[in-house]
Design an enzyme around this catalytic site. Structure first.
Site, short mmCIF file in Angstrom:
data_model
loop_
_atom_site.label_atom_id
_atom_site.label_comp_id
_atom_site.label_asym_id
_atom_site.label_seq_id
_atom_site.Cartn_x
_atom_site.Cartn_y
_atom_site.Cartn_z
N GLY A 36 36.21 -20.22 28.43
CA GLY A 36 37.04 -20.33 29.64
C GLY A 36 36.34 -19.69 30.84
O GLY A 36 35.41 -18.91 30.69
N GLN A 72 46.96 -22.21 23.22
CA GLN A 72 45.82 -23.13 23.44
C GLN A 72 44.50 -22.51 23.00
O GLN A 72 43.52 -23.23 22.82
CB GLN A 72 45.70 -23.48 24.94
CG GLN A 72 46.96 -24.04 25.58
CD GLN A 72 47.34 -25.38 25.01
OE1 GLN A 72 46.51 -26.28 24.89
NE2 GLN A 72 48.60 -25.54 24.64
N ALA A 73 44.44 -21.19 22.89
CA ALA A 73 43.16 -20.53 22.58
C ALA A 73 42.66 -20.96 21.21
O ALA A 73 43.41 -20.92 20.24
CB ALA A 73 43.32 -19.01 22.63
N ALA A 74 41.41 -21.36 21.16
CA ALA A 74 40.80 -21.72 19.88
C ALA A 74 39.31 -21.88 20.04
O ALA A 74 38.82 -22.13 21.15
CB ALA A 74 41.39 -23.04 19.35
N TYR A 141 37.03 -27.05 11.49
CA TYR A 141 37.92 -27.01 12.66
C TYR A 141 39.25 -27.72 12.37
O TYR A 141 40.33 -27.18 12.64
CB TYR A 141 37.21 -27.65 13.87
CG TYR A 141 38.12 -27.94 15.03
CD1 TYR A 141 38.59 -26.93 15.86
CD2 TYR A 141 38.52 -29.26 15.32
CE1 TYR A 141 39.44 -27.21 16.92
CE2 TYR A 141 39.35 -29.54 16.38
CZ TYR A 141 39.82 -28.51 17.19
OH TYR A 141 40.66 -28.79 18.24
N ASN A 170 41.92 -37.31 22.08
CA ASN A 170 40.75 -36.82 22.84
C ASN A 170 41.14 -36.60 24.29
O ASN A 170 41.34 -37.56 25.03
CB ASN A 170 39.63 -37.86 22.78
CG ASN A 170 38.79 -37.65 21.56
OD1 ASN A 170 39.27 -37.87 20.44
ND2 ASN A 170 37.57 -37.19 21.73
N ILE A 199 22.83 -40.44 26.79
CA ILE A 199 22.45 -41.18 25.58
C ILE A 199 23.71 -41.29 24.70
O ILE A 199 24.34 -40.28 24.38
CB ILE A 199 21.35 -40.44 24.77
CG1 ILE A 199 20.12 -40.16 25.66
CG2 ILE A 199 20.97 -41.22 23.51
CD1 ILE A 199 19.32 -41.39 26.06
N1 LIG Z 1 39.94 -31.03 24.40
C1 LIG Z 1 40.42 -31.79 23.43
O1 LIG Z 1 40.12 -32.99 23.39
C2 LIG Z 1 41.33 -31.22 22.37
C3 LIG Z 1 41.80 -32.09 21.37
C4 LIG Z 1 42.63 -31.59 20.40
C5 LIG Z 1 43.03 -30.25 20.44
N2 LIG Z 1 42.53 -29.43 21.39
C6 LIG Z 1 42.95 -28.02 21.38
O2 LIG Z 1 43.45 -27.69 22.66
C7 LIG Z 1 43.20 -26.32 22.92
C8 LIG Z 1 42.50 -26.17 24.26
O3 LIG Z 1 41.24 -26.83 24.19
P1 LIG Z 1 40.31 -27.03 25.45
O4 LIG Z 1 39.73 -28.39 25.35
O5 LIG Z 1 41.03 -26.63 26.69
O6 LIG Z 1 39.14 -26.01 25.11
P2 LIG Z 1 38.54 -24.81 25.96
O7 LIG Z 1 37.40 -24.28 25.16
O8 LIG Z 1 38.30 -25.22 27.37
O9 LIG Z 1 39.75 -23.77 25.95
C9 LIG Z 1 39.94 -22.79 24.96
C10 LIG Z 1 40.19 -21.48 25.66
O10 LIG Z 1 40.48 -20.49 24.67
C11 LIG Z 1 39.70 -19.32 24.92
N3 LIG Z 1 39.50 -18.69 23.62
C12 LIG Z 1 38.80 -19.18 22.57
N4 LIG Z 1 38.87 -18.32 21.52
C13 LIG Z 1 39.66 -17.29 21.94
C14 LIG Z 1 40.09 -16.09 21.32
N5 LIG Z 1 39.76 -15.79 20.06
N6 LIG Z 1 40.87 -15.24 22.01
C15 LIG Z 1 41.22 -15.52 23.31
N7 LIG Z 1 40.83 -16.63 23.94
C16 LIG Z 1 40.05 -17.51 23.26
C17 LIG Z 1 38.43 -19.84 25.57
O11 LIG Z 1 37.75 -18.85 26.34
C18 LIG Z 1 38.95 -20.97 26.43
O12 LIG Z 1 39.36 -20.52 27.70
C19 LIG Z 1 42.39 -25.80 21.73
O13 LIG Z 1 43.28 -25.17 20.83
C20 LIG Z 1 41.83 -27.05 21.11
O14 LIG Z 1 41.58 -26.89 19.74
C21 LIG Z 1 41.70 -29.88 22.37
#
Ligand SMILES: NC(=O)c1ccc[n+]([C@@H]2O[C@H](COP(=O)([O-])OP(=O)(O)OC[C@H]3O[C@@H](n4cnc5c(N)ncnc54)[C@H](O)[C@@H]3O)[C@@H](O)[C@H]2O)c1
Length: 309
Positions: A36, A72-74, A141, A170, A199
């Site tokens: 983030g 959302q964090a992951a 994951y 997605n 690519i």
């Molecule tokens: N982008 C996609 O297409 C998609 C699809 C399915 C699910 N998701 C889920 O949506 C959520 C958000 O994804 P995103 O695309 O915004 O990703 P992103 O990486 O932009 O956001 C994740 C945020 O979580 C923070 N983070 C990660 N681990 C952490 C921890 N241990 N403690 C505190 N903060 C932490 C990161 O710094 C980041 O700001 C995630 O859980 C992801 O698995 C995303």
């Protein structure tokens, strides 16, 4: 309401923070800034730079008494989960358990969890996949996202926690990281605008269900007001190939680029598309942005970033 957005400095989380503020909620963010960025949080929002696994989470929950948590964090990089499944599980499983323990202890009224419709179903047998499709994730994951849902069910059963899990397809849109491993739209857009040639992995006929971030945010807001527990697909039900996305982006950026193909990425799913009917029926949610509109907004965002820098 007083709401916490974990991962609120990330792509989806920061867009969600904006929407919560617009709806008049008092918003807090926990983010360890692993992916983030501070500049994603546009407003004056209290940000706690914690890891969700941290014991400091308990103190924060005790002090703030949140009404709802958007989790959302992951660690969301599939390839990293394959290379380092322990790191992946620490963030996504142990972090989620730590958070849910706090939610139960401090009587949070609702948890909305970011799950994955792209990763949970594995290589699909039917198209589009409904929520009942067999769940055989092909990556660590995907396993952690499924585990998150199972923990929610357990905490609901045992402690009466209220939850909604949203299985995103997605997601693409403004603020997606164009330098990450995932996020083909952001990566291609950035490259095209920088005069570089993307690519395409393999023949580019692999398909995905592309859902615009503002629609995903709207689903989270609907889930906040849903009175029952549930698990919902948040996608469009429309399959789009990577080649089609590339062609649309070439048109929208106005760049003169031709399709170039490289080797296939190993283990990449061939087709992925999810059925959003249940979310329409129960949450009253439907995607409002078609792919062209969403891509146009994304291109505009990245172009403005160019102009600003
Ligand atoms: N982008 C996609 O297409 C998609 C699809 C399915 C699910 N998701 C889920 O949506 C959520 C958000 O994804 P995103 O695309 O915004 O990703 P992103 O990486 O932009 O956001 C994740 C945020 O979580 C923070 N983070 C990660 N681990 C952490 C921890 N241990 N403690 C505190 N903060 C932490 C990161 O710094 C980041 O700001 C995630 O859980 C992801 O698995 C995303």
């Amino acid at each position: 309401m007083k709401v916490l957005v974990t991962g609120g400095a990330g792509f989806i989380g920061s867009n969600l923070v904006d929407a919560c503020l617009q709806d008049g909620h008092q918003v807090f963010v926990v983010d360890n800034f692993s992916t983030g960025r501070r500049e994603n949080i546009v407003a004056d929002v209290p940000v706690y730079p914690f890891n969700i696994q941290d014991a400091k989470m308990d103190e924060l929950f005790r002090k703030e008494q949140f009404d709802a948590v958007f989790h959302q964090a992951a660690q969301m990089d599939v390839r990293r989960s394959v290379q380092d499944p322990i790191f992946d599980a620490q963030n996504n499983i142990l972090g989620t358990i730590n958070l849910l323990q706090c939610c139960v202890k401090y009587q949070v009224k609702k948890v909305i969890f970011a799950s994955s419709g792209g990763a949970i179903y594995g290589e699909q047998e039917s198209f589009p996949a409904t929520e009942n499709h067999s769940q055989t994730p092909y990556s660590p994951y995907g396993i952690t996202k499924l585990a998150g849902e199972k923990y929610l069910f357990y905490y609901a059963l045992t402690y009466g926690l209220h939850y909604v899990a949203l299985r995103y397809a997605n997601v693409y849109g403004p603020r997606q990281n164009p330098r990450g491993e995932a996020g083909v739209v952001a990566i291609f857009t950035r490259m095209l605008l920088d005069g570089l040639e993307p690519i395409i992995n393999g023949n580019g006929k692999q398909t995905r269900d592309f859902v615009f971030v503002k629609d995903v945010v709207a689903a989270n807001i609907k889930a906040l007001h849903y009175e029952k527990n549930g698990v919902f697909n948040i996608g469009t039900g429309i399959e789009t190939s990577i080649n089609q996305v590339f062609q649309k982006l070439v048109q929208l950026t106005g760049v003169d680029a031709v399709e170039k193909h490289g080797p296939s990425a190993s283990g990449e799913q061939f087709r992925s598309v999810i059925d959003p009917s249940l979310a329409a029926q129960k949450l009253g949610w439907r995607p409002r942005h078609d792919l062209t509109e969403g891509l146009q907004e994304t291109v505009d965002f990245f172009r403005n970033q160019n102009n600003a820098s």
